[in-house]
Design an enzyme around this catalytic site. Sequence first.
Site, PDB file in Angstrom:
ATOM      1  CG  ASP A   1      42.956  40.208  37.599  1.00  0.00           C
ATOM      2  OD1 ASP A   1      42.021  39.499  37.200  1.00  0.00           O
ATOM      3  OD2 ASP A   1      43.892  40.573  36.872  1.00  0.00           O
TER       4      ASP A   1
ATOM      5  CG  HIS B   1      35.045  42.907  34.453  1.00  0.00           C
ATOM      6  ND1 HIS B   1      34.900  43.165  33.112  1.00  0.00           N
ATOM      7  CD2 HIS B   1      36.246  43.450  34.809  1.00  0.00           C
ATOM      8  CE1 HIS B   1      35.957  43.829  32.669  1.00  0.00           C
ATOM      9  NE2 HIS B   1      36.800  44.006  33.681  1.00  0.00           N
TER      10      HIS B   1
ATOM     11  CB  SER C   1      39.245  49.164  47.550  1.00  0.00           C
ATOM     12  OG  SER C   1      38.552  49.174  48.773  1.00  0.00           O
TER      13      SER C   1
END
Length: 278
Positions: free
Chosen positions: A88, A145, A247
């Site tokens: 995200d 992911h 980050s």
Amino acid sequence: MSDRLKVLPQYLIPKHALTRYAGWRANKVEGAKTTALIRNFVAKYRVNMDEAAEPDIAAYKSFNDFFTRALKAGVRPLAQAPLICPVDGAISQFGAIAGDQIFQAKGHRYSTTALLGGDARLAAQFQDGLFATLYLSPRDYHRIHMPCAGRLTRMIHVPGELFSVNPTTARGVPGLFARNERVVCVFEHETLGPWALVLVGATIVGSMSTVWHGLIKREGPVHEWRYDTSGIRLAQGAEMGRFLLGSTVVMCFPKGGLRFNPSWEPGGAIKMGEVMAL
């Protein structure tokens, strides 16, 4: 005020000491004090706790437990695409690698060799390939992911600076993503070939971790782990790592027939599991 002037204080503050303190504080278990800290953070950054597997703020023992929270099953469905979005966040930049040069921001480029810890042979595999740089803001989900399936072959920890990685800093600090601390994860895909996912450290990022190694220690020179015979394989969409405080990730893919999602544009919001490339 120019972006270079805006980031000037970052050259002066003790970024490593500040980050060590933040990491220590984020791991502390302080009961009601921790809950109040999380509650204030959720309100300030408008974190959507309805998506969390554990929506009760008081259930998190430390700030890092909250920050690396899992999501409810099904809230990030995986698209049917060769590459899906691994996080995200927001799109920083993406596109073709020009020879060995990755576009950072107007007036700034850096080399794949520098990004990948100085390994020119590894970098050569991405000559004229594709890259994507994705920024995770404080409010985002901070597990990372797999954009596609992969067999793990190498992991390289590269010590470095700890500049912020927000858009202003990307415009103001030359070679930002090849200067900051980073963890380079190299995979092999059965049809795409080799590809790399780079976790970039930053100010206040307490640490980075991968599912096969755990926390990456911040000590010593460049360090490499080889996994050629380990048999570690991760499916598309599987969790591969986490940021303990926010980050950026940078991905490199070899030259081929893939093209990025036509709806993508720099600054656009993204969700894990969405189509990244077709």
